[in-house]
Scaffold this motif. Structure first.
Motif, PDB file in Angstrom:
ATOM      1  N   VAL A 146       0.832  -1.198   0.000  1.00 51.07           N
ATOM      2  CA  VAL A 146       0.000   0.000   0.000  1.00 51.07           C
ATOM      3  C   VAL A 146       0.868   1.250   0.000  1.00 51.07           C
TER       4      VAL A 146
ATOM      5  N   ARG B 213       2.714   1.519  -3.515  1.00 50.99           N
ATOM      6  CA  ARG B 213       1.800   1.895  -4.599  1.00 50.99           C
ATOM      7  C   ARG B 213       1.194   3.273  -4.358  1.00 50.99           C
ATOM      8  N   GLY B 214       1.009   3.612  -3.096  1.00 51.69           N
ATOM      9  CA  GLY B 214       0.515   4.950  -2.804  1.00 51.69           C
ATOM     10  C   GLY B 214       1.490   6.016  -3.263  1.00 51.69           C
ATOM     11  N   ARG B 215       2.773   5.739  -3.131  1.00 50.76           N
ATOM     12  CA  ARG B 215       3.793   6.697  -3.552  1.00 50.76           C
ATOM     13  C   ARG B 215       3.935   6.737  -5.065  1.00 50.76           C
TER      14      ARG B 215
ATOM     15  N   GLY C  33      -0.416   6.652  -6.287  1.00 48.81           N
ATOM     16  CA  GLY C  33      -1.353   7.565  -5.647  1.00 48.81           C
ATOM     17  C   GLY C  33      -0.943   9.027  -5.718  1.00 48.81           C
TER      18      GLY C  33
ATOM     19  N   SER D 141      -6.034   3.643 -10.756  1.00 50.05           N
ATOM     20  CA  SER D 141      -6.708   3.110  -9.568  1.00 50.05           C
ATOM     21  C   SER D 141      -6.872   1.598  -9.648  1.00 50.05           C
TER      22      SER D 141
ATOM     23  N   PHE E 226      -3.569  -0.032  -8.906  1.00 45.11           N
ATOM     24  CA  PHE E 226      -3.325   0.052  -7.466  1.00 45.11           C
ATOM     25  C   PHE E 226      -4.058  -1.073  -6.733  1.00 45.11           C
TER      26      PHE E 226
END
Length: 329
Positions: free
Chosen positions: A70, A73-75, A78, A128, A131
């Motif tokens: 998370v 992938r957020g970095r 996202g 999205s 992700f």
């Protein structure tokens, strides 16, 4: 960005051959949004989006926790999603206000995402879904490989049965289920790769066989944004075959490519996320119809990619490209 980076340790760990394939995929995505003819669909739609899910599985790294996934992938996904959403959202809202078309629906659709978000947010669904697929795949990879295959097959089956419904979920989170198959096959292909002989011939065979099935009408093109995964199971296999064929052929071809060329494609791939997210906004500003022109294609391709290349040298890099700031050598 995960779909543009081979490893977590910088450009020294990257492959020029794989980066060339990523660049090719990005160019194909832009072309697919400029032209909508049957020729373009047959040439591009079968593989240009599945390629990135396949490569994510191909370079999948074991050992991460769900939390690690998370955060990563957020970095890489996202942050650019949020940054480009804000950048594109400003002229979008202004245009709605000026034209008098501002309404709750037109305002909420981009926020809701998925298949309901059109220009200038055409490609945000892809980010999205990638992700959520990566997060789901991280959980699935803890299971035995046979169970992984069953889960992926069930997910793909759901894509064929109710793919349009999955695509209309918030941020298209439901589409992560059928997209598991592309990542799983990518991982399996990476494990088979070292054992393969006659790789160029095999790669050529996978490409020619895949496109033959498309041109013969046996495998119909995919439109993953709308939840259309083509001919049940056949289109998925063909998409992965073409993707793997590109990997095998590029790996062979780049054995004799100068280092400077490899580095060029690495830099283009590292900055390409900007082109993925921003090119629909360019087409929106140009008011490009369903079938555009070569001039519109080059404008939509070059301008956001140039922004990405510039951003790669600045502290804004992670926000606009999903990559850490490049260090000149």
């Amino acid at each position: 960005m995960a779909l543009l980076a081979r490893a977590d340790k910088g450009t020294s760990q990257r492959s020029g051959a794989i980066d060339f394939i990523r660049v090719l995929g990005i160019v194909a995505v832009v072309a697919g949004h400029v032209w909508s003819s049957d020729l373009v669909r047959n040439l591009l739609y079968t593989w240009h989006v599945p390629l990135f899910f396949f490569l994510s599985g191909y370079f999948w790294r074991l050992g991460r926790t769900a939390k690690d996934e998370v955060v990563k992938r957020g970095r890489t996904l996202g942050l650019p999603y949020a940054a480009w959403f804000a950048i594109i959202g400003i002229p979008y809202v202004i245009e709605l206000l000026v034209s008098g078309n501002f309404g709750l629906g037109s305002f909420l659709r981009p926020l809701y995402g998925g298949s309901v978000a059109g220009r200038p947010f055409t490609t945000f669904w892809f980010v999205s879904v990638l992700f959520f697929t990566a997060i789901l795949y991280r959980a699935v990879t803890k299971l035995p490989i046979a169970i992984q295959a069953v889960v992926a097959a069930v997910g793909l089956g759901a894509g064929y049965l109710v793919g349009d419904v999955l695509a209309k979920t918030p941020l298209a989170i439901g589409s992560a289920l059928p997209c598991l198959s592309f990542m799983l096959i990518g991982t399996v292909a990476s494990r088979l790769h070292p054992r393969l002989r006659w790789r160029p011939l095999l790669g050529l065979g996978l490409l020619s066989g895949g496109f033959a099935l498309v041109w013969g009408g046996i495998s119909t093109p995919l439109d993953m944004k709308g939840g259309d995964f083509g001919t049940p199971f056949v289109s998925m296999i063909v998409a992965c075959a073409i993707s793997f064929g590109l990997v095998l052929l590029a790996g062979f071809a780049f054995q004799s490519v100068p280092l400077a060329v490899s580095r060029l494609f690495t830099r283009l791939a590292a900055s390409g996320f900007a082109a993925v997210l921003a090119h629909p906004a360019i087409l929106w500003l140009l008011q490009t119809p369903a079938d555009g022109t070569w001039i519109e294609f080059w404008i939509a391709l070059v301008i956001p990619w140039a922004v990405g290349l510039i951003a790669l040298q600045t502290p804004l890099s992670v926000w606009l490209t999903g990559q850490d700031r490049a260090i000149r050598q």
